[in-house]
Design an enzyme around this catalytic site. Structure first.
Site, short mmCIF file in Angstrom:
data_model
loop_
_atom_site.label_atom_id
_atom_site.label_comp_id
_atom_site.label_asym_id
_atom_site.label_seq_id
_atom_site.Cartn_x
_atom_site.Cartn_y
_atom_site.Cartn_z
N HIS A 154 0.87 -1.18 0.00
CA HIS A 154 0.00 0.00 0.00
C HIS A 154 0.91 1.23 0.00
O HIS A 154 1.46 1.60 1.03
CB HIS A 154 -0.88 -0.06 1.26
CG HIS A 154 -1.80 1.10 1.47
ND1 HIS A 154 -3.17 0.95 1.54
CD2 HIS A 154 -1.58 2.42 1.66
CE1 HIS A 154 -3.74 2.13 1.77
NE2 HIS A 154 -2.79 3.04 1.84
N CYS A 156 -2.35 12.15 3.50
CA CYS A 156 -1.53 11.83 4.65
C CYS A 156 -1.76 12.92 5.69
O CYS A 156 -1.51 14.09 5.42
CB CYS A 156 -0.07 11.78 4.23
SG CYS A 156 1.02 11.78 5.65
MG MG Z 1 -3.51 5.14 2.24
#
Ligand code: MG
Length: 298
Positions: A211, A244
């Site tokens: 990922h 993020c």
């Molecule tokens: Mg992610």
């Protein structure tokens, strides 16, 4: 997770946009739009879709309609829909809603685990055995995910030994696969190659998924490096949705359409219809387009 044997000329994709992507979109996406996007993803040929998260709405209000989404999506035969669960309560809700697969996340970094889950890595792993046992009793497949596998925004580097310890704990609990997540986009291609060469030899019976985030625009390079090292399962997000929390404005997950394009060009099958996927990406971008300007897109 796609269950059939994979030839060397094919990879399998876990689409995480409806979970990892939607939870990072500030705008409230109407449930009907979520359902529409998920239906377009399965119609484009994706066979494993992380559709939502059974997390308390206090923590992730964007996915508070998890049960309704699962109830309303089309469920074509052969497509596995999964949900992220933060704890046993999440598993109970996933079972109630008929999910076939759940994902339990533990961070390889102590600091990130405390930040995200308010407990130590080992406290999270201690919960794992009861979750795994209950999932098994209910015929639900359990997948493990290791956050911060390639670095932590608080602790910096995370050792290979630490990642292996957590992966072994997942394997001992009987998970179907383990995802190595580059949670904050810190991985680089040589690190990916080194970590995978150790993991794939030491835990050869455990399917490993990757990922990657495109935080620093090298997500696909990391995918390529992992594939060369022998990995065959990749998580990605339609339109590169996601983000993020420690890097506002940074791009999100590796975009599924870019990943499919790259593999098809290299003669590697994905089972996905690229034209339909690109169309789905455009529709997705339109439906989520009035995000705040600091939300990454990738
Ligand atoms: Mg992610």
């Amino acid at each position: 997770m796609v269950r059939e044997e994979l030839s060397s000329k094919s990879i399998s994709i876990v689409e995480v946009g409806p979970r990892d992507g939607f939870q990072n979109v500030r705008k409230e996406i109407p449930t009907g739009d979520k359902v529409k996007i998920i239906d377009l993803l399965s119609a484009a040929g994706l066979r494993s879709i992380e559709a939502t998260s059974f997390t308390h709405p206090k923590w992730i209000p964007q996915l508070k309609d998890a049960a309704e989404v699962i109830r309303r999506i089309t469920k074509p035969p052969g497509v596995v829909f999964s949900a992220l669960i933060p704890n046993e309560k999440g598993l109970d809700r996933a079972i109630e809603n008929g999910l076939e697969e759940v994902v339990f996340v533990v961070s390889a970094s102590e600091a990130l685990n405390r930040e995200n889950f308010n407990k130590s890595t080992w406290e999270s792993l201690a919960e794992l055995s009861s979750i795994a046992e209950k999932a098994r009793r209910n015929g639900v497949q359990l997948r493990g995910a290791i956050a911060a596998s390639f670095g932590c925004p608080f602790e910096g580097s995370v050792s290979v030994e630490r990642v292996i310890e957590v992966a072994e704990a997942f394997r001992n609990a009987g998970v179907s696969a383990v995802t190595l997540a580059d949670t904050t986009g810190m991985a680089h291609p040589l690190q990916v190659k080194e970590l995978l060469s150790v993991l794939l030899s030491q835990l050869s019976d455990l399917p490993i998924a990757l990922h990657f985030h495109d935080t620093r625009r090298i997500g696909l390079v990391n995918v390529y490096s992992a594939w060369q090292a022998g990995a065959k399962i990749f998580e990605s997000s339609i339109a590169g949705l996601g983000g993020c929390p420690y890097a506002p404005g940074a791009p999100g997950n590796v975009a599924t359409e870019s990943l499919v394009y790259m593999f098809h060009k290299m003669g590697v099958e994905t089972g996905v219809n690229l034209d339909r996927l690109v169309e789905c990406s455009q529709i997705t971008q339109e439906l989520v387009s009035d995000r705040r300007p600091d939300q990454g897109q990738g």
